[in-house]
Design a protein around this motif. Structure first.
Motif, PDB file in Angstrom:
ATOM      1  N   THR A  82      10.281 -24.284  -7.456  1.00 53.69           N
ATOM      2  CA  THR A  82      10.414 -25.467  -8.310  1.00 53.69           C
ATOM      3  C   THR A  82      11.877 -25.770  -8.579  1.00 53.69           C
ATOM      4  O   THR A  82      12.655 -24.873  -8.926  1.00 53.69           O
ATOM      5  N   ALA A 130       8.026 -40.775  -5.761  1.00 55.55           N
ATOM      6  CA  ALA A 130       7.096 -40.133  -6.691  1.00 55.55           C
ATOM      7  C   ALA A 130       5.741 -39.912  -6.036  1.00 55.55           C
ATOM      8  O   ALA A 130       5.277 -40.728  -5.226  1.00 55.55           O
ATOM      9  N   SER A 172       2.940 -40.245  -7.305  1.00 54.24           N
ATOM     10  CA  SER A 172       2.007 -41.289  -7.730  1.00 54.24           C
ATOM     11  C   SER A 172       2.767 -42.315  -8.559  1.00 54.24           C
ATOM     12  O   SER A 172       3.815 -42.000  -9.127  1.00 54.24           O
ATOM     13  N   GLU A 196       1.968 -43.262 -11.413  1.00 51.72           N
ATOM     14  CA  GLU A 196       1.967 -42.773 -12.788  1.00 51.72           C
ATOM     15  C   GLU A 196       3.168 -41.862 -13.056  1.00 51.72           C
ATOM     16  O   GLU A 196       3.805 -41.933 -14.115  1.00 51.72           O
ATOM     17  N   VAL A 197       3.477 -40.997 -12.094  1.00 51.62           N
ATOM     18  CA  VAL A 197       4.636 -40.120 -12.252  1.00 51.62           C
ATOM     19  C   VAL A 197       5.922 -40.937 -12.248  1.00 51.62           C
ATOM     20  O   VAL A 197       6.829 -40.713 -13.068  1.00 51.62           O
ATOM     21  N   LYS A 222       6.379 -42.567 -15.596  1.00 47.48           N
ATOM     22  CA  LYS A 222       6.815 -41.630 -16.630  1.00 47.48           C
ATOM     23  C   LYS A 222       8.340 -41.528 -16.656  1.00 47.48           C
ATOM     24  O   LYS A 222       8.948 -41.460 -17.734  1.00 47.48           O
ATOM     25  N   MET A 262       7.402 -34.726  -8.106  1.00 44.37           N
ATOM     26  CA  MET A 262       6.031 -34.288  -8.355  1.00 44.37           C
ATOM     27  C   MET A 262       5.574 -34.452  -9.798  1.00 44.37           C
ATOM     28  O   MET A 262       4.381 -34.538 -10.069  1.00 44.37           O
ATOM     29  N   ASP A 263       6.511 -34.467 -10.766  1.00 47.57           N
ATOM     30  CA  ASP A 263       6.105 -34.646 -12.164  1.00 47.57           C
ATOM     31  C   ASP A 263       7.339 -34.928 -13.012  1.00 47.57           C
ATOM     32  O   ASP A 263       8.471 -34.697 -12.582  1.00 47.57           O
ATOM     33  N   TYR A 297       8.695 -34.390 -17.152  1.00 44.04           N
ATOM     34  CA  TYR A 297       8.407 -33.671 -18.395  1.00 44.04           C
ATOM     35  C   TYR A 297       9.327 -34.155 -19.519  1.00 44.04           C
ATOM     36  O   TYR A 297      10.469 -34.526 -19.281  1.00 44.04           O
ATOM     37  N   THR A 311       4.185 -27.677 -12.608  1.00 40.00           N
ATOM     38  CA  THR A 311       3.989 -28.248 -11.279  1.00 40.00           C
ATOM     39  C   THR A 311       5.100 -27.781 -10.351  1.00 40.00           C
ATOM     40  O   THR A 311       6.279 -27.986 -10.650  1.00 40.00           O
ATOM     41  N   VAL A 334      10.756 -31.630  -9.796  1.00 39.35           N
ATOM     42  CA  VAL A 334      10.281 -32.262 -11.025  1.00 39.35           C
ATOM     43  C   VAL A 334      11.500 -32.721 -11.824  1.00 39.35           C
ATOM     44  O   VAL A 334      12.636 -32.328 -11.547  1.00 39.35           O
TER      45      VAL A 334
END
Length: 515
Positions: free
Chosen positions: A307, A327, A329, A331-332, A335, A388-389, A391, A399, A403
């Motif tokens: 990671t 990204a 998705s 959605e990611v 964010k 991938m995400d 935070y 994940t 990130v």
């Protein structure tokens, strides 16, 4: 969208992309010196790392570096002219976020061929890169107590516990006089809980005063901390005051040390590595050497299941579309955009901070005109893989892959959030020369240029300036960084550890008002 390099060294300058209208001075350039194969001459002295117009640029036109907009010409700029903040306007421009348009899944290394390192496996299966005992304060009022307790454990007293890296106090300046509810308190508690759970601690003591707003009981309940033999709490007003609490903490740590010392390292997959990515004291070479080389190392790590935690939200502003387009998705991607909008529309409105344009004096002296240009290099640390995400600050990172964590650009605060999220290594690029450590994880410092590396070799781990010198390729340097991270994760001391840095860099993000 990926930032694509087409780096070409032509004498004293570096052309980064065929569509650019600036080049970068590889060394100091003299007035009248022929440049770019003799196509034009320098119109002034230009320091190393600064930009030079490689074509006539009209007022209002975009300044392009890596074929990415980093500002706009404030006036007509003649070919051969130095390009910096004096003739570059910083202003907003539309960016196509193109959510997930360029997403490509990572081609993973087969499981039986993945890299390993020598880690410490905890009872819950998590893997540590270091083995400390921590004292955490809930509030500034208990800061002195935990510092004095930690200072009792001198090198001489720790000599019989060679497998314990140290006893460290993590004090801070808040915990009271702040909002009882809402994100400021939630953020502080996420940070403290992230440290309390971090696998690099064999045991943790949490110390409070007793009347503070950040009560130990409320912290444990909100963050579902399981108190027990390896997570103990002390309240000064109940124990009997300063001296008695110090003594109680010392006694507790002495009791915990034999078991903490009983650890042994063993081979574990590199997928257990979570690397927090930092840059500080950046210069004009950051985007040419250290940052993309670190990005190459992170591409390797991700292919091995690990990671990479990219952070410092102000320092990806202006190039965030290069991340949203990759990204996993929409959605990611959204964010990430939401975090930037919070900064721009709520948190930093009207403030003289990086995300509103101006970089630090050191960055400016190093050749960076504005935050767009700094972000161009900063974002490269994460490599070229998919996002991938995303935070919030100090949230647990679960994940794998690349990130992003929302943090300020201030390195101690940013690294504190990454470590609270689970980072067990920090990789830190610097052009001007940052002196940084962040217990309980090792920090590896990557120099962007050879003169600084040679001047500060005691503090720098790897010289990425070799790329500029022509003695190493980007790929070779990325491989070298990856292998060095594995060695440090296995117990080899980083330069900052050899110097004893890292006791004062625990700085939780203070976002609320005091009252």
């Amino acid at each position: 969208m990926q930032i694509v390099a087409e780096k070409q060294v032509v004498g004293a300058v570096i052309r980064l992309h065929s569509q650019d209208n600036v080049v970068v001075a590889r060394r100091e350039v003299a007035l009248g010196e022929p440049l770019d194969g003799g196509r034009y001459r320098s119109r002034s002295q230009v320091p190393a790392g600064y930009k030079i117009a490689s074509a006539d640029i009209r007022a209002g036109d975009a300044i392009r570096k890596y074929n990415v907009t980093i500002g706009f010409a404030a006036t007509d700029i003649a070919v051969g002219t130095m390009v910096h903040s004096h003739n570059v306007d910083f202003r907003e421009f539309d960016r196509d976020y193109a959510f997930s348009r360029d997403y490509r899944p990572v081609e993973m290394v087969p499981a039986d061929r993945r890299a390993t390192f020598q880690g410490i496996v905890r009872a819950n299966g998590e893997v540590a890169t270091r083995n400390y005992i921590a004292l955490l304060s809930t509030v500034n009022c208990s800061a002195t107590v935990i510092r004095h307790a930690a200072q009792w454990f001198t090198p001489e007293r720790m000599a019989e516990f060679p497998n314990v890296d140290g006893v460290v106090a993590f004090a801070h300046g808040i915990g009271c006089g702040m909002e009882m509810t809402g994100e400021p308190m939630d953020l502080l508690r996420r940070t403290l809980a992230g440290y309390a759970r971090h696998p690099n601690f064999a045991a943790v003591l949490i110390v409070g005063l007793g009347c503070e707003r950040n009560q130990i009981g409320a912290l444990a309940e909100a963050e579902q901390l399981a108190l027990g033999p390896r997570l103990r709490t002390f309240v000064m007003q109940e124990v009997g005051g300063t001296r008695k609490t110090i003594a109680a903490c010392v006694d507790a740590v002495r009791e915990l040390l034999p078991e903490a010392n009983a650890v042994r390292r063993q081979a574990v997959p590199a997928s257990h590595l979570k690397v927090g990515l930092q840059c500080g004291g950046s210069d004009g070479f950051s985007s040419i050497t250290a940052n993309p080389a670190l990005g190459h190392a992170m591409d390797i790590l991700v292919r091995h299941g690990g990671t990479a935690i990219l952070s410092e939200t102000p320092e990806i502003y202006g190039v965030e579309h290069t991340l949203t387009s990759r990204a996993v998705s929409p959605e990611v991607g959204q964010k990430l955009v939401d975090r930037i909008r919070w900064w721009k529309e709520e948190y930093a409105v009207g403030r003289d901070v990086q995300i509103n344009g101006a970089v630090s004096p050191g960055n400016h002296k190093g050749g960076l005109a504005n935050i767009f240009e700094k972000s161009l290099g900063s974002s490269m640390k994460g490599g070229t893989g998919p996002l991938m995400d995303v935070y919030r600050y100090a949230e647990p990172v679960r994940t794998p892959g690349l990130v992003f964590m929302d943090t300020p650009g201030y390195d101690p605060t940013s690294a504190t959030g990454q470590i609270a999220g689970g980072a067990n290594l920090i990789a830190f690029t610097t052009g001007r020369g940052s002196m940084f450590g962040a217990k309980p994880v090792p920090s590896v410092k990557l120099a962007t240029n050879t003169p600084m590396f040679e001047r500060l070799e005691e503090d720098m781990d790897i010289n990425c300036g070799e790329i500029l010198d022509g003695t190493a390729t980007m790929e070779q340097m990325g491989e070298r960084i990856f292998l060095h991270l594995l060695a440090v994760a296995s117990g080899e001391a980083s330069k900052s550890e050899l110097l004893g840095l890292g006791d004062n860099e625990f700085v939780p993000w203070q976002i609320g008002i005091m009252g």
